[in-house]
Design a protein around this motif. Structure first.
Motif, PDB file in Angstrom:
ATOM      1  N   CYS A  69       0.830  -1.223   0.000  1.00 55.32           N
ATOM      2  CA  CYS A  69       0.000   0.000   0.000  1.00 55.32           C
ATOM      3  C   CYS A  69       0.855   1.259   0.000  1.00 55.32           C
ATOM      4  N   GLU A  70       1.950   1.221   0.745  1.00 59.09           N
ATOM      5  CA  GLU A  70       2.837   2.387   0.783  1.00 59.09           C
ATOM      6  C   GLU A  70       3.507   2.639  -0.561  1.00 59.09           C
ATOM      7  N   ALA A  71       3.796   1.568  -1.290  1.00 57.56           N
ATOM      8  CA  ALA A  71       4.479   1.716  -2.577  1.00 57.56           C
ATOM      9  C   ALA A  71       3.576   2.325  -3.645  1.00 57.56           C
ATOM     10  N   PHE A  72       2.285   2.047  -3.585  1.00 53.54           N
ATOM     11  CA  PHE A  72       1.392   2.479  -4.658  1.00 53.54           C
ATOM     12  C   PHE A  72       0.535   3.703  -4.305  1.00 53.54           C
ATOM     13  N   THR A  73       0.613   4.220  -3.117  1.00 54.27           N
ATOM     14  CA  THR A  73      -0.155   5.440  -2.790  1.00 54.27           C
ATOM     15  C   THR A  73       0.393   6.670  -3.505  1.00 54.27           C
ATOM     16  N   ASP A  74       1.684   6.658  -3.799  1.00 52.11           N
ATOM     17  CA  ASP A  74       2.279   7.813  -4.482  1.00 52.11           C
ATOM     18  C   ASP A  74       1.893   7.890  -5.958  1.00 52.11           C
ATOM     19  N   LEU A  75       1.274   6.866  -6.492  1.00 54.90           N
ATOM     20  CA  LEU A  75       0.873   6.893  -7.903  1.00 54.90           C
ATOM     21  C   LEU A  75      -0.400   7.694  -8.138  1.00 54.90           C
TER      22      LEU A  75
END
Length: 612
Positions: A69-75
């Motif tokens: 979740c942390e990796a893809f929230t910035d997208l």
């Protein structure tokens, strides 16, 4: 009503804006505290679940899910989507405020234009003002929940005094499924037209001006209906809302502090309070709440427009302007500064320090050296140009010089002989020209000599020689009387049959007598001579259709005219008269030949000899 804090920020000082953070009404805390509590509770629920409830295998799964979740929230482009949306909402919010109708100007025109101190004049003015307020009340009733709660039905407007019972019946009689808020505007126009017919409005210009202001008021009411009808597209609002909520749902899971002993990158610190995560939620979610509050400013939020207050204020102002203050201005007196040229308003002790000097310009205090502030004598600079840039003037009207020569002004060479040969003798034109030396052009100009004369002559000569098929614009002369004892026989050659001989061949040996030539007048209609080459040049000739038969009637003696030659000459002129005309120049005025009775025989001979 809108929360104002203008007085608190009128002066920048230490912690000036920080003091506004403690206010509750209209604050972000009041809007966001519910969402903030839900987010905090959900975050700590997951924290307790991870640390104290889940088993070791389930913790590993939880940790992998948190990292994902942390990796893809910035997208998610949250800042761009939310910023653009809030910009549109704030701009629309301000436009809606500008569309609120205010009856001030229209009521002032009613008080000024509708005259009459009697009861009927007063009734007309108050009725017109009431119709304006009724139209705004019907508009606010349809778009604002706050006004709708105050006036639920039309009967409430009748009971409030904005509408009479008779007007309510007429209003109900208008069969229309759409909004009928515009009906008072039609009543306004009818009453104003009645006042114009009664003479209470002096002229049609004032009547038109009054109706124009009413139409502006009515247009603002319609604009409010348009804002209420056409909202920001729902899909855009849904996209922004989904982006915000899904982002923070993923953030609740992705921002959990994992066990630092497992060595996950970025999770070296273990805390219980996610400070920056809470701030991020506060900013982004607060931004979205601002858009939700401003997207419809006619509701019941703290920063919505208070339309009930607008109705109360407009009604009081309208009746005061059109009735109480109608023709009740104070008496005219001399003001306090009657005899002062520069009046000065006083200052109090608290405002004396705010007094400033007037602005006279940023360069007024600039010091200029005294040695550099003296005027100097400017040197005259003469402009010189190259010879190829000189202007070549067009040919002017034909004139006759003192010797009877046929010339085209001073800048055109003399025409000689019937074959249109160009005389290149320009000595008379340049006899005052000085030789080339620095500044010779200025001296020649002062002495009256044209240095560019030869260039223009050469250019015109080349133009006449080279342009063989150039058309000529000709004019035929008026009839004139010619008195001559022995007219010269003229031989006319038709160029359609032969191009060898010249156009006219005068017999110069037989012309010894004087000729009295009267004034020549140019013809009204120009003749475009398209089919003649330049060798056949147009000449000015007298009209020999009328010739005095008796040679004894001449003012000067001459030899008798032969009948055969005269008959031949008349036949030639009658057949070819349409092909002969006077050269028409580009100049605005033509210098025509005027020969006096005392003109010598030699002058007449040279005239006919040198024509082209």
């Amino acid at each position: 009503m809108t929360v104002t804090y203008s007085l608190h920020v009128s002066k920048a000082r230490l912690c000036g804006f920080a003091k506004l953070l403690t206010r509750w009404r209209g604050s972000i805390y009041k809007l966001l505290y519910r969402e903030m509590l839900i987010f905090i509770l959900l975050y700590y629920f997951l924290l307790v679940l991870y640390r104290f409830i889940l088993s070791d295998d389930n913790r590993v799964t939880f940790e992998k899910l948190a990292i994902y979740c942390e990796a893809f929230t910035d997208l998610i482009p949250l800042s761009f989507v939310l910023g653009f949306y809030v910009t549109i909402v704030v701009g629309r919010w301000w436009q809606q405020f500008l569309a609120i109708p205010w009856p001030d100007k229209c009521c002032m025109l009613i008080s000024t234009y509708v005259n009459g101190a009697d009861e009927r004049g007063r009734m007309i003015r108050r009725t017109l003002a009431r119709y304006l307020n009724l139209m705004s009340a019907l508009t606010f009733q349809a778009i604002s929940p706050a006004v709708k709660k105050r006036f639920p039905t039309i009967d409430h407007l009748v009971e409030a005094g904005l509408m009479t019972k008779e007007e309510c019946q007429v209003y109900d009689g208008v069969l229309m499924t759409h909004g009928k808020w515009w009906v008072p505007a039609q009543w306004f126009g009818a009453v104003a037209a009645r006042a114009r017919r009664e003479g209470r409005i002096k002229d049609d210009i004032l009547f038109k001006h009054l109706l124009d202001e009413m139409h502006v008021f009515r247009g603002n009411c319609g604009l409010l209906f348009s804002f209420d009808w056409i909202s920001i597209p729902l899909v855009y609002t849904q996209v922004v809302t989904l982006a915000i909520y899904t982002y923070f749902i993923a953030t609740v899971m992705g921002r959990q502090y994992l066990d630092p002993k497992k060595g996950y990158p970025g999770y070296e610190i273990d805390l219980y309070v996610p400070v920056f995560t809470l701030l991020q939620f506060f900013f982004y979610m607060g931004w979205l709440k601002v858009a939700e509050q401003l997207i419809n400013p006619f509701g019941e939020d703290d920063d919505d427009f208070e339309l009930n207050w607008c109705l109360d204020r407009n009604l009081q102002l309208s009746y005061n302007v059109v009735d109480v203050m109608h023709q009740s201005n104070p008496r005219l007196v001399k003001d306090l500064f009657w005899d002062e040229v520069e009046p000065q308003l006083p200052y109090t002790r608290s405002s004396f320090n705010l007094r400033t000097q007037p602005h006279l310009g940023s360069a007024m205090d600039l010091d200029v050296n005294l040695e550099e502030s003296e005027f100097i004598t400017m040197e005259t600079i003469m402009e010189e140009d190259k010879d190829e840039n000189n202007y070549t003037s067009p040919p002017r009207s034909p004139v006759f010089d003192q010797n009877g020569l046929f010339n085209f002004s001073n800048d055109t060479p003399t025409r000689r002989t019937s074959t249109c040969s160009i005389d290149t003798d320009n000595a008379s034109l340049s006899r005052f020209r000085l030789p080339d030396f620095p500044g010779s052009r200025l001296v020649n100009m002062i002495l009256g000599s044209n240095r560019e004369l030869s260039h223009s002559t050469d250019s015109m000569k080349d133009a006449h020689i080279n342009s063989v098929a150039a058309p000529f614009i000709l004019k035929s002369p008026h009839h004139r009387r010619r008195s001559c004892a022995e007219p010269s026989p003229l031989t006319l050659n038709d160029d359609r049959n032969s191009t060898e001989s010249p156009l006219l061949t005068p017999s110069l040996q037989e012309r010894e007598s004087e000729c009295n030539l009267e004034g020549l007048m140019p013809s009204e209609q120009p003749i475009v001579f398209q089919d003649k080459p330049p060798e056949y040049c147009a000449i000015k000739i007298p009209d020999l259709s009328v010739v005095e038969e008796e040679s004894s009637g001449s003012s000067r003696g001459s030899s008798p005219v032969h009948d055969s030659e005269q008959s031949t000459q008349r036949n030639i002129l009658s057949s070819e008269q349409q092909d002969l005309a006077v050269y028409q120049s580009n100049s605005s005025q033509e210098n025509l030949l005027t020969s006096s009775d005392s003109q010598s025989t030699d002058s007449s001979s040279h005239l006919l000899e040198n024509v082209v």
